[in-house]
Design a protein around this motif. Structure first.
Motif, short mmCIF file in Angstrom:
data_model
loop_
_atom_site.label_atom_id
_atom_site.label_comp_id
_atom_site.label_asym_id
_atom_site.label_seq_id
_atom_site.Cartn_x
_atom_site.Cartn_y
_atom_site.Cartn_z
N UNK A 10 0.81 -1.23 0.00
CA UNK A 10 0.00 0.00 0.00
C UNK A 10 0.84 1.27 0.00
N UNK A 11 2.04 1.20 -0.53
CA UNK A 11 2.95 2.35 -0.55
C UNK A 11 2.54 3.32 -1.65
N UNK A 12 2.60 4.60 -1.33
CA UNK A 12 2.32 5.67 -2.30
C UNK A 12 3.54 6.56 -2.43
N UNK A 13 3.80 7.02 -3.66
CA UNK A 13 4.84 8.03 -3.88
C UNK A 13 4.20 9.38 -3.59
N UNK A 66 16.96 13.22 -7.48
CA UNK A 66 17.80 12.80 -6.36
C UNK A 66 17.08 12.61 -5.05
N UNK A 67 15.77 12.78 -5.01
CA UNK A 67 15.05 12.63 -3.75
C UNK A 67 13.64 12.12 -3.99
N UNK A 68 13.24 11.14 -3.18
CA UNK A 68 11.91 10.55 -3.29
C UNK A 68 11.32 10.41 -1.89
N UNK A 69 10.03 10.66 -1.79
CA UNK A 69 9.31 10.46 -0.53
C UNK A 69 8.14 9.53 -0.79
N UNK A 70 7.98 8.55 0.10
CA UNK A 70 6.89 7.59 0.00
C UNK A 70 6.19 7.50 1.33
N UNK A 71 4.96 6.99 1.31
CA UNK A 71 4.24 6.83 2.57
C UNK A 71 3.44 5.53 2.54
N UNK A 72 3.16 5.03 3.73
CA UNK A 72 2.28 3.89 3.89
C UNK A 72 1.61 3.96 5.23
N UNK A 73 0.45 3.33 5.29
CA UNK A 73 -0.32 3.29 6.54
C UNK A 73 -0.04 1.98 7.28
#
Length: 170
Positions: free
Chosen positions: A50-53, A59-66
Motif C-alpha cells: 500500500x505504498x504511495x509516492x 535525487x530525492x523521493x518520498x513515499x508513505x504507507x499506513x
C-alpha cells in the motif's frame, strides 16, 4: 576500463556496439517524474504494502504507507522486512531519478539500522542521493512515524545502473 584491441586515436570513431553511458541525456522534470511513476507502478511489492509516492524531485523521493496489521511482527510494530523493502525502494527511485532515461537501477547493497520500533499509524520513507557516479549511486534512506522528526530506521544503499540488458528496463 575496457581494453580495446584496435588502436584509438583522438577523434576516431568508437567501435560498433560501444557506447558511453556517462553521457547525460536532456530530460525535463516532467519526463523524469513520468518515468519514475511508470516504473513505480510496476512494483508489485509496493502495491501489496500500500505504498504511495508522495514527492519526487531529482535525487530525492518520498513515499508513505499506513499501518496494516498484515505487515506487523508479533508485537504489533511494522515488520523490519517491510521497512527495509520500502527504504530500499525509496533509495532505488532516488537513484533512478538521476540516471539517464535508458538506465535501469538495481540494488547492489544496503545496510539498515533499526533505531526504534516502527510504531505508528502513518509512515514516511525518504530516499536521497548522497553521490551519483556513472554506474554506482550511494543513497541515504530514512523512515519516520506519524510526522516525527527523528527517524526510527536509517539505510545506506548502493545502487547500480544497468544499460542494455535484455528484460531489464527502467
Amino acid at each position: 576500463y575496457r581494453k580495446v584491441s584496435t588502436p584509438r586515436h583522438p577523434g576516431a570513431a568508437r567501435p560498433a556496439g560501444r557506447r558511453c553511458h556517462n553521457r547525460r541525456v536532456a530530460e525535463t522534470t516532467e519526463e523524469m517524474l513520468a518515468r519514475v511513476r511508470a516504473s513505480f507502478d510496476r512494483q508489485g511489492m509496493m502495491s501489496t504494502l500500500g505504498v504511495e509516492v508522495t514527492a519526487v524531485e531529482p535525487g530525492k523521493v518520498e513515499m508513505s504507507l499506513r499501518h496494516d496489521d498484515r505487515f506487523t511482527q508479533q508485537h504489533g510494530f511494522l515488520h523490519a522486512g517491510a521497512v527495509a523493502s520500502v527504504l530500499d525502494t525509496a533509495c532505488g527511485f532516488a537513484a533512478f531519478s538521476v540516471m539517464p532515461p535508458d538506465a535501469a537501477v538495481l540494488t547492489a547493497s544496503y545496510t539498515i539500522n533499526l533505531l526504534a520500533p516502527a510504531a505508528g499509524e502513518r509512515f514516511t520513507i525518504t530516499g536521497e542521493v548522497v553521490r551519483a557516479g556513472r554506474t554506482l549511486v550511494v543513497c541515504r534512506g530514512e523512515a519516520f512515524a506519524d510526522g516525527d522528526k527523528r527517524p526510527f530506521a536509517v539505510m545506506q544503499a548502493t545502487m547500480t545502473a544497468l544499460f542494455g540488458r535484455t528484460g531489464i528496463s527502467g
